[in-house]
Design a protein around this motif. Structure first.
Motif, short mmCIF file in Angstrom:
data_model
loop_
_atom_site.label_atom_id
_atom_site.label_comp_id
_atom_site.label_asym_id
_atom_site.label_seq_id
_atom_site.Cartn_x
_atom_site.Cartn_y
_atom_site.Cartn_z
N GLY A 91 -4.48 2.39 -22.21
CA GLY A 91 -6.03 2.60 -22.25
C GLY A 91 -6.84 2.76 -21.25
N PHE A 92 -6.16 2.78 -19.94
CA PHE A 92 -6.92 2.77 -18.65
C PHE A 92 -7.36 4.51 -18.45
N VAL A 93 -8.56 4.72 -17.77
CA VAL A 93 -8.75 5.92 -17.68
C VAL A 93 -8.48 6.16 -16.04
N ASP A 94 -8.46 7.50 -15.83
CA ASP A 94 -7.95 7.95 -14.55
C ASP A 94 -9.27 8.23 -13.78
N LYS A 95 -9.58 7.60 -12.76
CA LYS A 95 -10.84 7.51 -12.04
C LYS A 95 -10.72 8.42 -10.86
N GLY A 96 -9.58 8.68 -10.48
CA GLY A 96 -9.55 9.73 -9.25
C GLY A 96 -8.25 9.53 -8.57
N LEU A 97 -7.86 10.61 -7.56
CA LEU A 97 -6.65 10.66 -6.75
C LEU A 97 -6.89 10.84 -5.41
N MET A 98 -6.32 10.01 -4.59
CA MET A 98 -6.28 10.12 -3.15
C MET A 98 -4.82 10.50 -2.68
N GLN A 99 -4.98 11.37 -1.82
CA GLN A 99 -3.54 11.90 -1.30
C GLN A 99 -3.80 10.94 0.21
N VAL A 100 -2.72 9.87 0.21
CA VAL A 100 -2.78 8.79 1.17
C VAL A 100 -1.73 9.80 2.25
N LYS A 101 -2.37 9.51 3.66
CA LYS A 101 -1.68 10.21 4.61
C LYS A 101 -0.86 9.31 5.48
N SER A 102 0.46 9.73 5.88
CA SER A 102 1.31 8.78 6.51
C SER A 102 0.88 8.83 8.01
N ASP A 103 1.62 8.28 8.98
CA ASP A 103 1.11 8.48 10.29
C ASP A 103 1.87 9.81 10.76
N GLU A 104 1.44 10.17 12.13
CA GLU A 104 1.48 11.58 12.40
C GLU A 104 3.12 11.95 12.71
N LYS A 105 3.65 10.62 12.93
CA LYS A 105 5.46 10.94 13.20
C LYS A 105 5.84 11.29 11.92
N MET A 106 5.80 10.87 10.64
CA MET A 106 6.32 11.25 9.59
C MET A 106 5.41 12.36 9.02
N ASN A 107 4.28 12.56 9.25
CA ASN A 107 3.55 13.60 8.58
C ASN A 107 3.68 14.08 7.20
N LYS A 108 3.68 12.90 6.37
CA LYS A 108 3.60 13.16 5.24
C LYS A 108 2.48 12.89 4.39
N THR A 109 2.44 13.13 2.88
CA THR A 109 1.53 12.51 1.86
C THR A 109 1.86 12.03 0.66
N ALA A 110 1.17 10.80 0.28
CA ALA A 110 1.62 10.21 -0.93
C ALA A 110 0.36 10.13 -1.93
N PRO A 111 0.57 10.51 -3.17
CA PRO A 111 -0.69 10.29 -4.21
C PRO A 111 -0.95 8.80 -4.41
N MET A 112 -1.97 8.50 -4.77
CA MET A 112 -2.43 7.09 -5.08
C MET A 112 -3.74 7.42 -6.11
N TRP A 113 -3.51 7.03 -7.34
CA TRP A 113 -4.43 7.08 -8.74
C TRP A 113 -5.22 5.74 -8.78
N CYS A 114 -6.38 5.69 -8.79
CA CYS A 114 -7.35 4.72 -9.36
C CYS A 114 -7.59 4.61 -10.64
N VAL A 115 -7.21 3.69 -11.48
CA VAL A 115 -7.56 3.73 -12.63
C VAL A 115 -8.18 2.24 -13.18
N ALA A 116 -9.08 2.40 -14.27
CA ALA A 116 -9.83 1.21 -14.58
C ALA A 116 -9.98 1.29 -16.19
N LYS A 117 -10.18 -0.04 -16.95
CA LYS A 117 -10.22 -0.30 -18.18
C LYS A 117 -11.45 -0.96 -18.57
#
Ligand SMILES: CC(C)(COP(=O)(O)OP(=O)(O)OC[C@H]1O[C@@H](n2cnc3c(N)ncnc32)[C@H](O)[C@@H]1OP(=O)(O)O)[C@@H](O)C(=O)NCCC(=O)NCCS
Length: 128
Positions: free
Chosen positions: A99-125
């Motif tokens: 029953g949580f609602v998706d409030k938004g998505l952030m693409q988290v950046k790694s440090d420059e050495k790895m140069n990757k991103t990973a998703p992080m969703w914020c949800v609330a109820k």
């Protein structure tokens, strides 16, 4: 943080200078205000052993937490809320099924050495 600084010194500055400010900005925007998270119940960690997953255990843990919140005396409506961040599609699907609602998505950046991103969703109820 001390262990991290010893093992990988660049991680401390990544955490302090990039991640924490970007994370704060993201959740404030996603939830509508910085106070939302301070007044709500912010869930940190939930896990079910892989062998017992998809049998309703996670849902039961969330329901139990909701009952604690609902029966806590003198809570304002702003405190009858749960919110959290999740980093996997499976986690997002699980929270939506609770029953949580998706409030938004952030693409988290790694440090420059790895140069990757990973998703992080914020949800609330809302529980009130
Ligand atoms: C996320 C987690 C806690 C869910 O616990 P669980 O006991 O497996 O969840 P439930 O059995 O109550 O699942 C209820 C519903 O959520 C959804 N769901 C749960 N896990 C899912 C997954 N990996 N992928 C897609 N949907 C999922 C399904 O709709 C499921 O219903 P169904 O099994 O009838 O299809 C568990 O998978 C886990 O510990 N994962 C690793 C740690 C983790 O990611 N924690 C969350 C960090 S924020």
């Amino acid at each position: 943080m001390e262990n991290l600084a010893e093992k990988e010194p660049s991680m401390t500055s990544w955490w302090m200078e990039y991640f924490l400010p970007a994370y704060g900005e993201f959740t404030t925007k996603a939830l509508g205000s910085a106070e939302y998270k301070l007044k709500a119940w912010h869930l940190q960690l939930i896990g079910v052993f892989p062998a017992f997953q998809r049998r309703g255990v996670g849902t039961a843990l969330i329901k139990h937490t909701e009952e604690i919140i609902k029966h806590s005396p003198d809570l304002s409506d702003e405190s009858k809320r749960m919110c959290l961040e999740t980093e996997s599609e499976g986690g997002l699907a699980f929270y939506k099924s609770c029953g949580f609602v998706d409030k938004g998505l952030m693409q988290v950046k790694s440090d420059e050495k790895m140069n990757k991103t990973a998703p992080m969703w914020c949800v609330a109820k809302e529980l009130s």
